[in-house]
Design a protein around this motif. Structure first.
Motif, PDB file in Angstrom:
ATOM      1  N   VAL A 109      -5.744  12.078  -4.906  1.00 50.98           N
ATOM      2  CA  VAL A 109      -4.858  11.452  -3.934  1.00 50.98           C
ATOM      3  C   VAL A 109      -5.592  10.209  -3.437  1.00 50.98           C
ATOM      4  O   VAL A 109      -6.751  10.302  -3.014  1.00 50.98           O
ATOM      5  CB  VAL A 109      -4.526  12.402  -2.761  1.00 50.98           C
ATOM      6  N   TYR A 110      -4.933   9.070  -3.529  1.00 51.36           N
ATOM      7  CA  TYR A 110      -5.569   7.814  -3.136  1.00 51.36           C
ATOM      8  C   TYR A 110      -4.524   6.811  -2.686  1.00 51.36           C
ATOM      9  O   TYR A 110      -3.329   7.007  -2.886  1.00 51.36           O
ATOM     10  CB  TYR A 110      -6.421   7.249  -4.272  1.00 51.36           C
ATOM     11  N   VAL A 111      -4.997   5.753  -2.056  1.00 54.82           N
ATOM     12  CA  VAL A 111      -4.125   4.668  -1.629  1.00 54.82           C
ATOM     13  C   VAL A 111      -4.290   3.529  -2.627  1.00 54.82           C
ATOM     14  O   VAL A 111      -5.412   3.092  -2.904  1.00 54.82           O
ATOM     15  CB  VAL A 111      -4.470   4.184  -0.206  1.00 54.82           C
ATOM     16  N   THR A 142      -8.510   9.426  -1.020  1.00 61.73           N
ATOM     17  CA  THR A 142      -8.179  10.334   0.079  1.00 61.73           C
ATOM     18  C   THR A 142      -8.757  11.714  -0.177  1.00 61.73           C
ATOM     19  O   THR A 142      -9.417  12.294   0.681  1.00 61.73           O
ATOM     20  CB  THR A 142      -6.648  10.428   0.251  1.00 61.73           C
ATOM     21  N   SER A 187      -8.470   3.048  -1.504  1.00 61.85           N
ATOM     22  CA  SER A 187      -9.375   4.093  -1.038  1.00 61.85           C
ATOM     23  C   SER A 187      -9.000   5.442  -1.637  1.00 61.85           C
ATOM     24  O   SER A 187      -7.856   5.655  -2.039  1.00 61.85           O
ATOM     25  CB  SER A 187      -9.337   4.195   0.493  1.00 61.85           C
ATOM     26  N   ASN A 230       0.835  -1.205   0.000  1.00 58.90           N
ATOM     27  CA  ASN A 230       0.000   0.000   0.000  1.00 58.90           C
ATOM     28  C   ASN A 230       0.865   1.249   0.000  1.00 58.90           C
ATOM     29  O   ASN A 230       1.857   1.319   0.713  1.00 58.90           O
ATOM     30  CB  ASN A 230      -0.923   0.021   1.211  1.00 58.90           C
ATOM     31  N   ARG A 231       0.472   2.213  -0.842  1.00 56.88           N
ATOM     32  CA  ARG A 231       1.178   3.484  -0.910  1.00 56.88           C
ATOM     33  C   ARG A 231       0.230   4.571  -1.361  1.00 56.88           C
ATOM     34  O   ARG A 231      -0.768   4.293  -2.039  1.00 56.88           O
ATOM     35  CB  ARG A 231       2.357   3.400  -1.851  1.00 56.88           C
ATOM     36  N   THR A 232       0.533   5.799  -0.998  1.00 54.64           N
ATOM     37  CA  THR A 232      -0.263   6.943  -1.423  1.00 54.64           C
ATOM     38  C   THR A 232       0.197   7.382  -2.802  1.00 54.64           C
ATOM     39  O   THR A 232       1.398   7.501  -3.061  1.00 54.64           O
ATOM     40  CB  THR A 232      -0.115   8.102  -0.414  1.00 54.64           C
ATOM     41  N   THR A 275      -0.509  10.261  -5.961  1.00 49.70           N
ATOM     42  CA  THR A 275      -1.106  11.526  -6.373  1.00 49.70           C
ATOM     43  C   THR A 275      -0.971  11.621  -7.882  1.00 49.70           C
ATOM     44  O   THR A 275       0.115  11.423  -8.431  1.00 49.70           O
ATOM     45  CB  THR A 275      -0.385  12.723  -5.712  1.00 49.70           C
TER      46      THR A 275
END
Length: 183
Positions: A111-113, A69, A67, A44-46, A48
């Motif tokens: 921005v999401y995971v 953000t 998900s 898992n990572r953020t 953009t």
């Protein structure tokens, strides 16, 4: 969360000393990009990214997506949306507005995971086999027949991969492949 731990790698290669730990960790670290090129993010990572909105759906580039953000218009003239106003299909990365509206107003910053949350046993196994294959290219017969004889010979490489990834790894990862990109 790692695709493969140092302990798992050493077990796969039957290494019980710390002599090669630094070099082996380099191999382990390199596996992530290779595996994730096929199956998308595992760890898992953020993420953009900026996407132009012109329709009722948008498609995120890094899938699977866990998900949302935030989403904000690049230019202040666009609509403002809350992630609560959106539906994310995590497998495909397709985002829809719950009100049926369109994503208009130009560019949107998302921005999401992205990732899988856990490493599936099959992805872990594929990582172990790929490590074994790559390690063998470095040490070959000097380390004995790691994996057994000519098990890692590749007579017909898969187009685009050359000899870096054995077919058995690609076959293990097949159920987890990301869908093709849509232009």
């Amino acid at each position: 969360m790692a695709l493969l731990t140092l302990a798992e790698a050493k077990a796969q290669l039957d290494i019980d000393t710390t002599t090669h730990d630094t070099e082996l960790q380099t191999y382990i670290d390199a596996l992530t990009a290779t595996i994730e090129r096929i199956v998308g993010p595992v760890e898992n990572r953020t993420v953009t990214e900026v996407i132009e909105g012109r329709s009722t759906t948008l498609c995120l580039k890094s899938v699977p997506a866990v998900s949302l953000t935030s989403v904000t218009p690049v230019h202040t003239s666009g609509d403002t949306l809350s992630v609560a106003d959106l539906h994310l299909d995590g497998t495909t990365g397709i985002v829809r507005r719950l009100d049926g509206g369109t994503f208009r107003g130009g560019l949107w910053t998302w921005v999401y995971v992205a990732g899988r949350g856990t490493v599936a046993p099959t992805i872990n196994l594929a990582s172990r086999i790929l490590l074994q294959h790559l390690w063998r290219t470095q040490y070959g017969a000097a380390r004995g027949n790691i994996g057994g004889g000519d098990d890692y010979d590749v007579n017909e490489p898969v187009v685009g991969w050359g000899y870096a990834i054995p077919n058995r790894v690609l076959q293990l990862l097949e159920p987890y492949k990301v869908p093709p990109a849509v232009a």
